[in-house]
Scaffold this active site. Structure first.
Site, mmCIF file in Angstrom:
data_model
loop_
_atom_site.group_PDB
_atom_site.id
_atom_site.type_symbol
_atom_site.label_atom_id
_atom_site.label_comp_id
_atom_site.label_asym_id
_atom_site.label_seq_id
_atom_site.Cartn_x
_atom_site.Cartn_y
_atom_site.Cartn_z
ATOM 1 N N GLU A 5 9.286 -10.740 -1.832
ATOM 2 C CA GLU A 5 10.314 -9.724 -1.908
ATOM 3 C C GLU A 5 11.866 -10.136 -2.245
ATOM 4 O O GLU A 5 12.522 -9.555 -2.775
ATOM 5 C CB GLU A 5 10.288 -8.627 -0.875
ATOM 6 C CG GLU A 5 9.146 -7.686 -1.029
ATOM 7 C CD GLU A 5 7.713 -8.278 -0.066
ATOM 8 O OE1 GLU A 5 6.924 -7.499 -0.203
ATOM 9 O OE2 GLU A 5 7.954 -9.508 0.148
ATOM 10 N N GLU A 35 26.090 -29.562 1.981
ATOM 11 C CA GLU A 35 25.923 -29.437 3.462
ATOM 12 C C GLU A 35 26.529 -30.830 3.904
ATOM 13 O O GLU A 35 27.495 -30.980 4.911
ATOM 14 C CB GLU A 35 24.703 -29.097 4.178
ATOM 15 C CG GLU A 35 23.998 -27.770 3.617
ATOM 16 C CD GLU A 35 24.781 -26.715 3.992
ATOM 17 O OE1 GLU A 35 25.824 -26.594 4.402
ATOM 18 O OE2 GLU A 35 24.228 -25.371 3.603
ATOM 19 N N ASP A 54 0.867 -1.186 0.016
ATOM 20 C CA ASP A 54 0.036 0.003 -0.167
ATOM 21 C C ASP A 54 0.846 1.539 -0.032
ATOM 22 O O ASP A 54 0.380 2.349 -0.427
ATOM 23 C CB ASP A 54 -1.022 0.075 1.176
ATOM 24 C CG ASP A 54 -0.434 -0.276 2.362
ATOM 25 O OD1 ASP A 54 0.833 -0.468 2.487
ATOM 26 O OD2 ASP A 54 -1.129 -0.196 3.476
ATOM 27 N N HIS A 70 0.425 0.770 10.425
ATOM 28 C CA HIS A 70 0.848 -0.833 10.378
ATOM 29 C C HIS A 70 2.151 -0.934 9.469
ATOM 30 O O HIS A 70 2.604 0.251 8.937
ATOM 31 C CB HIS A 70 -0.175 -1.549 9.192
ATOM 32 C CG HIS A 70 -0.516 -0.807 8.050
ATOM 33 N ND1 HIS A 70 -1.005 0.674 7.793
ATOM 34 C CD2 HIS A 70 -0.238 -1.137 6.935
ATOM 35 C CE1 HIS A 70 -1.025 0.805 6.357
ATOM 36 N NE2 HIS A 70 -0.488 -0.237 5.828
ATOM 37 N N HIS A 71 2.842 -2.019 9.598
ATOM 38 C CA HIS A 71 4.226 -2.162 9.278
ATOM 39 C C HIS A 71 5.257 -1.494 9.951
ATOM 40 O O HIS A 71 6.427 -1.228 9.605
ATOM 41 C CB HIS A 71 4.205 -2.014 7.578
ATOM 42 C CG HIS A 71 3.386 -2.759 6.799
ATOM 43 N ND1 HIS A 71 2.882 -3.898 6.983
ATOM 44 C CD2 HIS A 71 3.144 -2.332 5.691
ATOM 45 C CE1 HIS A 71 2.118 -4.348 6.043
ATOM 46 N NE2 HIS A 71 2.141 -3.340 5.054
ATOM 47 N N ASP A 74 17.586 -30.042 -5.652
ATOM 48 C CA ASP A 74 16.139 -30.284 -5.055
ATOM 49 C C ASP A 74 16.073 -29.522 -3.621
ATOM 50 O O ASP A 74 14.840 -28.936 -3.442
ATOM 51 C CB ASP A 74 15.810 -31.926 -5.060
ATOM 52 C CG ASP A 74 16.995 -32.314 -3.999
ATOM 53 O OD1 ASP A 74 17.782 -31.916 -3.694
ATOM 54 O OD2 ASP A 74 16.429 -33.616 -3.598
ATOM 55 N N GLY A 105 26.248 -16.858 -1.406
ATOM 56 C CA GLY A 105 25.890 -18.146 -1.316
ATOM 57 C C GLY A 105 24.648 -18.331 -0.678
ATOM 58 O O GLY A 105 24.384 -19.150 0.275
ATOM 59 N N GLY A 153 18.188 -34.022 -0.883
ATOM 60 C CA GLY A 153 18.826 -33.258 0.156
ATOM 61 C C GLY A 153 19.768 -32.231 -0.030
ATOM 62 O O GLY A 153 20.099 -31.934 -1.268
ATOM 63 N N ASN A 204 18.915 -35.245 -5.480
ATOM 64 C CA ASN A 204 19.906 -36.242 -4.920
ATOM 65 C C ASN A 204 19.345 -36.073 -3.573
ATOM 66 O O ASN A 204 20.034 -36.444 -2.546
ATOM 67 C CB ASN A 204 20.973 -35.891 -4.886
ATOM 68 C CG ASN A 204 21.317 -34.338 -4.763
ATOM 69 O OD1 ASN A 204 20.579 -33.649 -4.115
ATOM 70 N ND2 ASN A 204 22.708 -33.873 -5.186
#
Length: 615
Positions: free
Chosen positions: A53, A524, A30, A117-118, A491, A460, A520, A518
């Site tokens: 956003e 990591e 708004d 608001h916000h 994925d 990253g 997952g 793969n």
């Protein structure tokens, strides 16, 4: 006319168009709706309209990379701008000019500290969010702090932030109060030229220069192209002389090309320099594909210990390294394992030049590098450059990745996948990879001569690549060559920003979306937690994504494929219809859990060592 006036929102729109912007990313709210009316009614600007956003910021990042210029992001005050900040931070980290325009409450409501608001319901409600963005912006136009009776100051503040954003190739922030949108300002500022940080010679123009080995009319070339580098001062001339003396003494010189060479449009200048002087050149992971990877002078991708042995040996044995636009982050340097002695290194940046151990902070890559072309050419005539093996020669010897014609087994494994898709790429493809298995998998694979490669190596942020693909594909649509856009995403990463595929459909885009399934977060797992629950994800049915996101009346055709074997992928990539980019395509590659590219495995070990204090 000099004394004419214009509504401030129209002033902003005209300025954006002057920079070449054609797409505006963001989400309506708004506090920005009235400003969006001006964008929507303009015939040259298109409102993209993102799913959120954060995705809009990623898309702006991708647009800026491919377009080589400004991208614009519009959000609403508070909730909208905070959602975008992770993406804006990535643009700051990797030097991209993204202008973030935030629609804000009116100056009157802010002066009265109304509980809107916000807001945060604190005394600093109207300054807290801009304070957060201060650390992520090279310049800020806080129009709420300008007295309402001096509206011309709105245009001046906006222009200053826009100039800094363009010049520094970093994000700029504009807080646009609702009552400033229709404020009447002088139009005189529109006559003032904006800086063009990427105004380097085009590749076509450089190909017409005098053949290497003869002095090139580089200054005349710039004049013909309408690009006028600032007249060098005595410090810049001194720096060029120092570099030239170091180069003249060298027997094994190399050029190392990094990310900021592209950010400031120096790729064509570097190409002319290496060709004219016969200097071997290498790239870093963040500099990949800035220059032609099929060029006979290209030696490979260098990242310290995470490099192929022949590449590492040649770079580290050199006695002169022209390091252009370096960003020595951990993933870009093999966890800081780059072994290039400062004694014979020259590092060119937008804010300083380092020659040996000396720093010259008032110099700029855009001033130094063009002057070096002629200087090093002249010095080259007095020496005999040593030529190493080209990347193509190394490929023939099996010392870098090459297409495996008859691989062992039929699973789609990384060792086979990346050379195979490398041979599928078209000459001018835009290739985007998520930070993970895909970005590491393509590092040793030579890309087509005019392809561009984009990965968010430094920041990253997981999920960046999907939003960036939207921005890249829109920038490609503006290109007369209608380049293909190709994404490789895991994925796990896909799940963070998958809804932006719906925006791609709505905008009628036709990217190729390769999803590495793969099961997952593989990158990591390679760093830590091979069997940990936190590296697992919910399993999506990827074949339902396009039908779901496209809805009942899609704006563009779509098709999905699931590929489980090398033979199936090989056949798909050879299919003539598949190779026509006339629809959006999702290709699910089912891959073994635990498999990863060699470069990722090594980087994971280096990262684990660094995380454990080097032990």
């Amino acid at each position: 006319m000099p004394d004419s006036t214009i509504e401030f929102a129209s002033y902003i729109v005209e300025r954006l168009k002057q920079t070449g912007v054609k797409q505006v990313f963001g989400v309506p709210g708004d506090y920005n709706l009235e400003f969006l009316d001006y964008i929507e009614k303009d015939a040259q600007l298109a409102w993209v309209g993102n799913a959120n956003e954060l995705n809009a910021a990623y898309a702006a990042d991708g647009y800026a990379r491919v377009k080589g210029g400004l991208a614009v992001l519009v959000t609403t005050f508070g909730v909208g701008e905070l959602s975008a900040l992770c993406g804006v931070a990535g643009s700051l980290s990797e030097r991209l000019p993204v202008l973030h325009i935030v629609g804000a409450p009116s100056t009157r409501m802010q002066r009265e500290r109304a509980l809107l608001h916000h807001t945060l319901n604190t005394p600093s409600s109207f300054s807290a969010f801009s304070d957060m963005s201060k650390q992520l912006s090279c310049s800020m136009a806080l129009l709420n702090q300008i007295a309402p009776d001096t509206p011309n100051a709105y245009a001046e503040a906006f222009d200053e932030t826009l100039r800094q954003c363009l010049t520094q190739c970093r994000p700029g922030y504009v807080e646009l109060p609702m009552d400033a949108v229709r404020a009447v300002v002088s139009s005189r500022g529109l006559q003032l030229p904006l800086p063009e940080p990427h105004a380097a010679p085009s590749l076509d123009a450089l190909r017409q220069i005098t053949p290497p080995g003869t002095p090139s009319p580089i200054n005349k070339l710039y004049k013909d192209l309408g690009y006028f580098p600032p007249k060098p001062d005595s410090v810049t001339e001194h720096v060029v002389a120092l570099i030239t003396r170091l180069y003249a003494k060298a027997q094994r010189p190399v050029v190392l090309v990094d990310a900021c060479a592209a950010r400031f449009g120096m790729g064509p200048v570097i190409r002319h320099l290496v060709e004219a002087c016969g200097i071997r050149f290498f790239t870093t992971p963040m500099g990949k594909a800035i220059l032609d990877e099929h060029h006979p002078l290209y030696g490979g991708c260098y990242a310290g210990r995470n490099s192929l042995a022949p590449v590492r040996d040649e770079v580290e044995a050199s006695d002169f390294v022209l390091y252009v636009g370096s960003l020595k982050s951990d993933f870009n340097s093999g966890s800081f394992s780059v072994h290039i002695s400062d004694e014979h290194a020259v590092k060119l940046h937008s804010y300083t030049t380092q020659v040996g151990y000396a720093q010259f902070p008032t110099t700029d890559i855009r001033h130094v590098l063009p002057l070096l072309v002629g200087a090093l050419e002249a010095a080259t005539s007095a020496r005999t450059p040593t030529r190493g093996e080209s990347l193509q020669e190394k490929m023939k010897q099996g010392r870098v990745a090459t297409l495996v014609d008859q691989p062992d087994g039929d699973d789609i494994v990384h060792k086979w996948l990346w050379p195979r898709v490398g041979s599928w790429f078209a000459d001018n493809d835009i290739i985007i990879t998520e930070t993970g298995t895909s970005s590491f998998g393509l590092l040793p694979v030579p890309l087509p001569s005019h392809a561009s490669y984009h990965a968010q190596v430094l920041w990253g942020s997981i999920g960046w690549s999907v939003g960036a693909t939207l921005g890249a594909a829109l920038a490609a649509e503006e290109d007369a060559d209608k380049r293909r856009t190709v994404l490789f995403v895991g994925d796990g990463s896909l799940q963070l920003t998958v809804q932006e595929i719906g925006t791609m459909v709505r905008r009628g885009l036709h990217p190729y979306l390769f999803v590495l399934n793969n099961d997952g977060y593989e990158i990591e797992r390679q760093i830590h937690g091979q069997t940990a629950e936190y590296n697992n994800i919910q399993r999506y049915d990827h074949q339902l994504l396009l039908p779901f996101l496209a809805g009942r009346s899609p704006a563009t055709p779509f098709e999905s494929h699931v590929v489980r074997t090398q033979a199936e992928l090989h056949a798909l990539l050879l299919d003539d219809k598949f190779n026509v980019p006339d629809r959006i395509r999702l290709i699910e590659l089912v891959m073994p859990k635990g498999d990863a590219p060699e470069a990722l495995l090594l980087q994971a070990r280096l990262t684990a060592e660094a995380n454990n204090g080097g032990h």
